[in-house]
Design a protein around this motif. Structure first.
Motif, mmCIF file in Angstrom:
data_model
loop_
_atom_site.group_PDB
_atom_site.id
_atom_site.type_symbol
_atom_site.label_atom_id
_atom_site.label_comp_id
_atom_site.label_asym_id
_atom_site.label_seq_id
_atom_site.Cartn_x
_atom_site.Cartn_y
_atom_site.Cartn_z
ATOM 1 N N MET A 1 0.838 -1.197 0.000
ATOM 2 C CA MET A 1 0.000 0.000 0.000
ATOM 3 C C MET A 1 0.872 1.247 0.000
ATOM 4 N N ASP A 2 0.651 2.125 -0.972
ATOM 5 C CA ASP A 2 1.342 3.400 -1.014
ATOM 6 C C ASP A 2 0.329 4.516 -1.248
ATOM 7 N N GLN A 3 0.802 5.700 -1.571
ATOM 8 C CA GLN A 3 -0.091 6.847 -1.708
ATOM 9 C C GLN A 3 -1.021 6.731 -2.903
ATOM 10 N N THR A 4 -0.634 5.972 -3.910
ATOM 11 C CA THR A 4 -1.452 5.832 -5.119
ATOM 12 C C THR A 4 -2.282 4.560 -5.116
ATOM 13 N N GLY A 5 -2.376 3.869 -3.981
ATOM 14 C CA GLY A 5 -3.169 2.661 -3.910
ATOM 15 C C GLY A 5 -2.320 1.429 -3.671
ATOM 16 N N LEU A 6 -2.836 0.293 -4.109
ATOM 17 C CA LEU A 6 -2.159 -0.985 -3.925
ATOM 18 C C LEU A 6 -1.247 -1.271 -5.105
ATOM 19 N N ARG A 7 -0.045 -1.703 -4.793
ATOM 20 C CA ARG A 7 0.932 -2.064 -5.820
ATOM 21 C C ARG A 7 1.293 -3.532 -5.655
ATOM 22 N N GLU A 8 1.326 -4.260 -6.763
ATOM 23 C CA GLU A 8 1.614 -5.690 -6.708
ATOM 24 C C GLU A 8 3.078 -5.931 -6.346
ATOM 25 N N VAL A 9 3.318 -7.032 -5.614
ATOM 26 C CA VAL A 9 4.668 -7.452 -5.252
ATOM 27 C C VAL A 9 4.910 -8.802 -5.919
ATOM 28 N N PRO A 10 5.532 -8.822 -7.111
ATOM 29 C CA PRO A 10 5.706 -10.096 -7.831
ATOM 30 C C PRO A 10 6.728 -11.022 -7.186
ATOM 31 N N ASN A 11 7.635 -10.480 -6.354
ATOM 32 C CA ASN A 11 8.656 -11.299 -5.703
ATOM 33 C C ASN A 11 8.531 -11.133 -4.190
ATOM 34 N N PRO A 12 7.593 -11.852 -3.557
ATOM 35 C CA PRO A 12 7.401 -11.672 -2.110
ATOM 36 C C PRO A 12 8.584 -12.142 -1.280
ATOM 37 N N SER A 13 9.367 -13.100 -1.778
ATOM 38 C CA SER A 13 10.518 -13.581 -1.008
ATOM 39 C C SER A 13 11.521 -12.460 -0.781
ATOM 40 N N LYS A 14 11.798 -11.689 -1.815
ATOM 41 C CA LYS A 14 12.727 -10.566 -1.679
ATOM 42 C C LYS A 14 12.188 -9.534 -0.708
ATOM 43 N N MET A 15 10.889 -9.318 -0.758
ATOM 44 C CA MET A 15 10.270 -8.357 0.143
ATOM 45 C C MET A 15 10.364 -8.815 1.597
ATOM 46 N N LEU A 16 10.124 -10.093 1.856
ATOM 47 C CA LEU A 16 10.130 -10.601 3.220
ATOM 48 C C LEU A 16 11.527 -10.662 3.823
ATOM 49 N N LEU A 17 12.557 -10.673 2.982
ATOM 50 C CA LEU A 17 13.926 -10.777 3.491
ATOM 51 C C LEU A 17 14.649 -9.439 3.522
#
Length: 455
Positions: free
Chosen positions: A268-284
């Motif tokens: 979630m950012d200022q312009t709405g929801l943005r997809e996260v195609p690589n959740p593993s990178k995000m979680l680490l």
């Protein structure tokens, strides 16, 4: 004259004429709620009467029915399409639930931009005015000629507007604010939620209109209203995540047209929801590699391997009974692993306060994360860090043995893709696999061997 009332079970919808402590339908305690009785339609004739003979649909042989595939169409968000099983299905009824402020309305308004390119969409809101919807659509960058907005609470008017306009997609936000005029109960009550959902179900199946419905959740995290509401719809989606954090996880609790073990990750950012195609990178992101008490594992969310970080903190207890706390990890499973670590691993963890946490808001319910949790606990207890390039995957049994997990080849491929060079796996599967180039697979039989590699 006092209006007649009945008692409904908030879990299964069972109706009784008087209050009972335990529901006779599902056995739940203290779930009976009083509500006005719904008047039955007059003039009904028994199904055995002559008035209905020869009328209505007749049973047909299964060989006579035409096998037509369901018509799917993309919603514009790949993560949402993944959770739905490949896209939305024409004529389906989808229920989207979540806590207030998590982004349910934002998600459904964002998909209107893509849907309006090929279909007509009617967005009905019972909580906001048309001006408020217009301002929110401008903030999200949603501008389409085929998008129609309607601020209405009465379900009869919503059905009439849908039949007159003929949209291919209908969005109702939210079901707890809608009411049927012929039902005397207040909006959000059990009888109103059931009747309004049944009207939307007839609309979806009769006209082939895809209906998305927003549903609120109660303090226990379940959808507000009777449990029968989830049985009426075709798909139940839960939007999870702390509204004070940026990441959101969408998962399916029920799906008649696809699997229920897929997840979609959004930010979630200022312009709405943005997809996260690589959740593993995000979680680490932001992981400290030289600190004790942390270990990385790889779990399967549907067909997608996801890497997650498990953190553990063990400190000597200052009271008679040690404290235990988990976040994102099953509490009973964590207590079981600590008992195995005490008995089979030889570490005195039962005299310590233990805290277990999964980073990023992910909830791990797969046994394949057991070995990583054990290593994180042992690392915190011994105050020695787990190697930064090591990942642990495996199920731990009560005797301390490691059991095989499914889709191990896919997990190893994802582990190597994110730059890890070592992986602890159960020995029962280690001899059969050909690991990716650059990844060293370390097969172990039990937690003692795993601790020997670590410590």
């Amino acid at each position: 004259m006092k209006a007649k009332t009945v008692f409904y079970c908030t879990q299964c919808g069972t109706e009784t004429p008087k209050w009972q402590g335990q529901c006779p339908g599902c056995g739940a305690w203290n779930t009976m709620t009083e509500a006005p009785a719904v008047p039955k339609a007059r003039g009904t004739v028994s199904s055995k009467g002559p008035a209905l003979r020869g009328a209505g649909p007749r049973p047909r042989r299964v060989s006579e029915l035409e096998a037509s595939e369901e018509i799917r169409f993309p919603t514009g968000l790949d993560e949402l399409d993944r959770v739905l099983g490949g896209g939305a299905v024409k004529g389906s009824l989808v229920l989207v639930g979540g806590a207030p402020g998590v982004g349910k309305s934002t998600l459904l308004l964002q998909i209107c931009q893509r849907l309006c390119q090929e279909a007509m969409v009617l967005y009905v809101s019972g909580e906001e005015s048309e001006r408020q919807l217009k301002l929110r659509a401008q903030r999200l960058g949603v501008e389409a000629d085929n998008l129609y907005l309607l601020a209405e609470n009465q379900m009869e008017n919503v059905v009439a507007a849908t039949e007159e306009l003929g949209p291919q997609v209908l969005i109702v936000d939210s079901i707890q604010t809608m009411y049927q005029g012929e039902v005397t109960a207040s909006p959000g009550s059990i009888s109103q939620v059931k009747e309004c959902t049944m009207s939307l179900l007839r609309l979806a199946k009769g006209q082939g209109c895809t209906v998305f419905v927003v549903g609120h959740v109660n303090k226990e995290g379940n959808l507000a209203g009777p449990k029968v509401l989830e049985h009426m719809v075709d798909c139940v989606l839960y939007f999870e995540g702390d509204r004070h954090l940026s990441y959101r996880i969408l998962r399916a609790a029920k799906n008649r047209y696809g699997a229920t073990n897929e997840i979609g990750v959004f930010e979630m950012d200022q312009t709405g929801l943005r997809e996260v195609p690589n959740p593993s990178k995000m979680l680490l992101e932001g992981r400290l590699t030289e600190e004790p008490g942390t270990c990385v594992t790889c779990v399967m969310e549907g067909a997608r391997p996801v890497l997650a970080e498990i953190q553990a903190l063990l400190t000597p207890t200052a009271f008679g009974n040690p404290r235990r706390s988990t976040n994102g990890f099953d509490y009973n499973r964590a207590m079981l692993l600590m008992a195995v670590l005490e008995k089979r691993g030889g570490l005195g963890v039962n005299t310590c306060d233990a805290y277990l946490n999964v980073i990023g808001g992910l909830s791990l319910d797969e046994p394949g994360a057991d070995l990583a949790a054990v290593l994180a606990l042992a690392s915190s207890f011994r105050d020695r860090p787990v190697p930064a390039d090591l990942v642990a995957v495996g199920e731990v049994g009560l005797t301390g043995e490691l059991r095989a997990v499914s889709a191990l080849g896919q997990r190893l491929g994802e582990i190597r893709r994110l730059g890890f060079t070592k992986c602890l796996i159960p020995r029962s599967r280690g001899e059969e696999l050909i690991p990716p180039e650059g990844l060293q697979v370390i097969p172990v039989r039990n937690i003692r061997e795993a601790l020997a590699v670590l410590l």
